[in-house]
Design an enzyme around this catalytic site. Structure first.
Site, PDB file in Angstrom:
ATOM      1  N   ASP A 380     -23.070  13.881   2.904  1.00 41.98           N
ATOM      2  CA  ASP A 380     -23.737  14.105   4.177  1.00 41.98           C
ATOM      3  C   ASP A 380     -23.414  15.542   4.621  1.00 41.98           C
ATOM      4  OD1 ASP A 380     -25.028  13.479   6.695  1.00 41.98           O
ATOM      5  OD2 ASP A 380     -23.007  13.410   7.545  1.00 41.98           O
ATOM      6  N   LYS A 381     -24.276  16.140   5.445  1.00 41.28           N
ATOM      7  CA  LYS A 381     -24.055  17.532   5.839  1.00 41.28           C
ATOM      8  C   LYS A 381     -23.162  17.644   7.070  1.00 41.28           C
ATOM      9  CE  LYS A 381     -27.011  19.988   8.239  1.00 41.28           C
ATOM     10  NZ  LYS A 381     -26.181  20.555   9.337  1.00 41.28           N
ATOM     11  N   THR A 382     -23.655  17.154   8.196  1.00 45.41           N
ATOM     12  CA  THR A 382     -22.981  17.382   9.466  1.00 45.41           C
ATOM     13  C   THR A 382     -21.656  16.629   9.540  1.00 45.41           C
ATOM     14  OG1 THR A 382     -25.128  17.630  10.522  1.00 45.41           O
ATOM     15  CG2 THR A 382     -23.235  17.289  11.967  1.00 45.41           C
ATOM     16  N   THR A 524     -29.244  15.091   4.201  1.00 43.49           N
ATOM     17  CA  THR A 524     -29.203  15.354   5.640  1.00 43.49           C
ATOM     18  C   THR A 524     -30.537  15.032   6.286  1.00 43.49           C
ATOM     19  OG1 THR A 524     -28.813  17.066   7.307  1.00 43.49           O
ATOM     20  CG2 THR A 524     -29.872  17.769   5.282  1.00 43.49           C
ATOM     21  N   GLY A 525     -30.489  14.784   7.563  1.00 40.50           N
ATOM     22  CA  GLY A 525     -31.705  14.596   8.336  1.00 40.50           C
ATOM     23  C   GLY A 525     -32.224  15.886   8.931  1.00 40.50           C
ATOM     24  N   LYS A 552     -31.206   6.814   4.449  1.00 38.00           N
ATOM     25  CA  LYS A 552     -30.238   7.462   3.566  1.00 38.00           C
ATOM     26  C   LYS A 552     -29.851   6.565   2.402  1.00 38.00           C
ATOM     27  CE  LYS A 552     -28.103  10.822   6.717  1.00 38.00           C
ATOM     28  NZ  LYS A 552     -26.854  11.311   7.309  1.00 38.00           N
ATOM     29  N   ASP A 571     -19.493  10.674   7.317  1.00 39.07           N
ATOM     30  CA  ASP A 571     -18.536  10.538   8.424  1.00 39.07           C
ATOM     31  C   ASP A 571     -18.423   9.108   8.922  1.00 39.07           C
ATOM     32  OD1 ASP A 571     -20.877  10.145   9.819  1.00 39.07           O
ATOM     33  OD2 ASP A 571     -20.817  12.068  10.869  1.00 39.07           O
ATOM     34  N   ASP A 575     -23.876   7.035   8.562  1.00 36.32           N
ATOM     35  CA  ASP A 575     -23.991   6.921   7.113  1.00 36.32           C
ATOM     36  C   ASP A 575     -23.614   5.541   6.593  1.00 36.32           C
ATOM     37  OD1 ASP A 575     -24.597   9.689   7.016  1.00 36.32           O
ATOM     38  OD2 ASP A 575     -22.470  10.135   7.197  1.00 36.32           O
TER      39      ASP A 575
END
Length: 682
Positions: A380-382, A524-525, A552, A571, A575
């Site tokens: 995941d990105k954030t 990522t969104g 996802k 996180d 997710d």
């Protein structure tokens, strides 16, 4: 320790029986609870209690065995010294005490295995010492001509020594629980100066944590600022600054000054208690390799029993009854699957304890096992590859652009304002601060009117963006960064780009994974330009952008459909479906929220490089399991025929006591090999 105590979530008797079963002694140690203090302890305390019990029995049995051996007619003849008259009763009497008291753990363990219909090593040991005892007793009664008292005594002594070493090894490996429990202070100091036990703390209490003191419960800093050592929770060695409004976790240490903390989680609700639960569950959870070891141990029992019967019959026909009994006892002893039973649970205990000290919390043992086969890691990105907080990532214009913006923003509580202030080398004094809702801020700095805001504020003030600033701001906007302009007396003098900055560790993590031929994917969104920019910075193999949280898991399924074994790193908030769908779900940065139900592995820190540690530990642990299983199984396959006397024709036979020594040596080899996991660099 109030609700933190390990006993609050691990019933000692149940846990110990489970742990004992996991190393082939499901009832061997658990059933024998004649020693005081067995119940009411944690799993680790159970191992410690049993280690103490076996140690005590070993030393006392050794003292009793010395006169048994010394006054044995066979041993006296062997060494050539005469026995005083009237000493014939010593060996039988003390030998009987040794059998009934020293051998009690094996006898009661054997009865438990019989009741559970799961024969194992305790039944083998009990059969061996019982055959030796009965044969010796009949000899004392004049019905046989077998003197096994001295071999019976040494056999029990050596078996007790082996079990003591095993319990001590398991206790040391499971010491992570005691180490975690020891992180908490005995008392907490309320702000009025009164000292109270941790059990008396309640949410909304305010406690004082002095310099060098440990935080007694989870909460929020309400006064003061301190560098807090969180290494025992996150595995990070560097202290982090915690100030008013920041969260602190039970067990961490205020290193340089005092802080006041408003408690909001106590007892079993704290992060530390959650970590203890995860460690305990992981150390008692079963694995595929453990199931294989259990089946092998059960098969070995029947194999040893069959060989023992055949050995007795054959030696009765070709030799003497004494030789038949001796060979049978040796077979039963040397085939005891002790090393086989210890091979897996000791690796599990050490690896999970080793992981916990590195901030890796294993919820599901199978997840850690599967991690060695992962060939695609989806991030995941954030909050995972990025910090999850805005940071100044670019400036253009006048040299003092950042300082002017920070001066104007210093009284604002907006996250973007906090990021600008944090980026400034120094913050000038400002007056007349005004917040322009949805547009920006204005303030007077060094006699000039400073305004900070987006394009809307620039238009409102009738200003024009210089071409050199616009040329840089355009690409920033295209990459998804937030662009704020800095105006001085109505003129645009600079611009700032703010974005969710990439963690410095992310590049290292991705690079190391690719070096191991593991495919890396960013999920990522966010808009594709933003995702592509982050992906390029960290060097991932593939970018999947503009994905809704509920979709996802479909991205994970797609990778699996392509033939990949997938680990999903997120996180744990949005997710959860993807973490559950993946072959291994890894929740990152969950130091204060360890109850991430959808993840099999929880990383207490927010460093993505910990994923490499999970892979390293998984592969190392699996190697140790295989090595131990091969050694334990191979040892039995080679030693049992020797114990049966296949080389008797060339003059080579194994006495029962020597067989017990070899069995114990095999156990020590397995334990020592598992201990090497402590040296695995994470």
């Amino acid at each position: 320790m109030g609700g933190i105590n390990v006993a609050a979530y691990m019933d000692a008797e149940r846990t110990h029986e489970h742990a004992a079963h996991d190393h082939g002694e499901h009832a061997g140690h658990g059933e024998h609870s004649g020693h005081p203090g067995h119940s009411g302890h944690s799993g680790h305390s159970g191992h410690g209690d049993h280690a103490a019990m076996f140690r005590t029995r070993f030393w006392w049995t050794l003292l009793l065995a010395l006169p048994v051996v010394a006054f044995s007619p066979m041993f006296a003849d062997l060494l050539g010294y005469p026995l005083p008259s009237g000493t014939a009763w010593i060996s039988p009497l003390l030998g009987t005490v040794i059998y009934l008291w020293g051998g009690a753990p094996f006898l009661t363990g054997a009865w438990s295995e019989v009741k559970a219909r799961q024969p194992g090593m305790m039944l083998l040991v009990a059969l061996a010492i019982t055959v030796a005892f009965v044969a010796s007793a009949l000899t004392t009664a004049g019905l046989l001509m077998l003197d096994f008292w001295w071999e019976l005594a040494l056999l029990v002594v050596i078996m007790l020594l082996g079990h003591w070493l095993e319990m001590r090894a398991l206790g040391q490996a499971s010491g992570a629980l005691d180490a975690l429990a020891a992180l908490l202070p005995d008392q907490a100091e309320r702000e009025d100066g009164t000292l109270v036990p941790l059990a008396d703390l309640h949410p909304e209490d305010v406690v004082l944590v002095r310099s060098g003191g440990r935080v007694p419960a989870d909460g929020v800093v309400v006064d003061g600022e301190a560098a807090v050592d969180e290494s025992m929770i996150t595995g990070e060695s560097r202290a982090v600054t915690r100030r008013v409004g920041d969260r602190v976790v039970a067990g961490t240490v205020a290193t340089d000054s005092a802080i006041r903390v408003r408690v909001d989680r106590v007892g079993s609700d704290t992060a530390l208690a959650g970590i203890q639960r995860l460690v305990a569950e992981a150390q008692t959870s079963r694995s595929r390799a453990q199931a294989l070891a259990d089946r092998a141990a059960a098969l070995l029992f029947w194999f040893a029993l069959g060989v023992g019967v055949v050995t007795f019959v054959v030696w009765s026909l070709i030799g003497t009854l004494s030789e038949a009994v001796e060979r049978t006892v040796t077979v039963l002893v040397i085939s005891c699957p002790h090393a086989l039973g210890l091979a897996i649970p000791l690796v599990i205990a050490i690896s999970t304890a080793r992981a916990a000290r590195a901030g890796i919390l294993v919820k599901d043992r199978l997840a850690l096992e599967r991690m060695r086969t992962v060939d695609a890691v989806l991030f995941d990105k954030t909050g995972t590859l990025t910090t999850g907080k805005p940071q100044v990532v670019g400036t253009v214009g006048a040299p003092e652009t950042v300082e002017l913006a920070a001066a104007a923003e210093q009284d604002s509580e907006h996250p973007l304002a906090r990021a600008i202030v944090a980026a400034a080398p120094s913050v000038r004094r400002a007056t007349g601060f005004r917040s322009l809702t949805g547009r920006g801020v204005r303030a007077s700095v060094d006699g000039a009117e400073i305004a900070v805001g987006g394009p809307g504020l620039v238009r409102e003030l009738g200003a024009t963006v210089p071409d050199e600033i616009a040329a840089q701001a355009g690409p920033w906007s295209a990459q998804g960064s937030t662009v704020l302009y800095v105006l001085r007396d109505g003129l645009v003098v600079g611009a700032l780009a703010l974005a969710d900055a990439v963690r410095p560790e992310s590049r290292d993590a991705v690079s190391a994974l690719r070096a191991r031929h593991v495919r890396t994917v960013l999920l990522t969104g966010d808009a594709r330009p933003v995702a592509e920019a982050v992906g390029a910075q960290v060097g991932v193999d593939e970018v999947i952008a503009e994905v809704l949280p509920e979709d996802k898991d479909s991205a994970v399924a797609d990778l699996q459909a392509r033939g990949h074994t997938v680990a999903m790193v997120g996180d744990g908030v949005n997710d959860a479906p993807a973490l559950a769908r993946a072959d291994v779900g890894i929740a990152i940065g969950a130091g204060t929220d360890v109850a991430v139900e959808s993840a099999g592995v929880v990383l207490a820190s927010d460093d993505p490089r910990a994923v490499l540690s999970v892979i390293t530990l998984s592969r190392a642990g699996y190697r140790k399991m295989l090595q131990n299983l091969w050694w334990a199984a191979g040892y039995n396959l080679l030693s049992v025929p020797l114990a049966a006397g296949v080389l008797a024709g060339v003059g080579f036979v194994l006495p029962p006591a020597v067989g017990a020594v070899l069995m114990s040596v095999s156990t020590i080899v397995v334990a020592a090999n598992a201990q090497l996991l402590r040296r695995v660099p994470l």
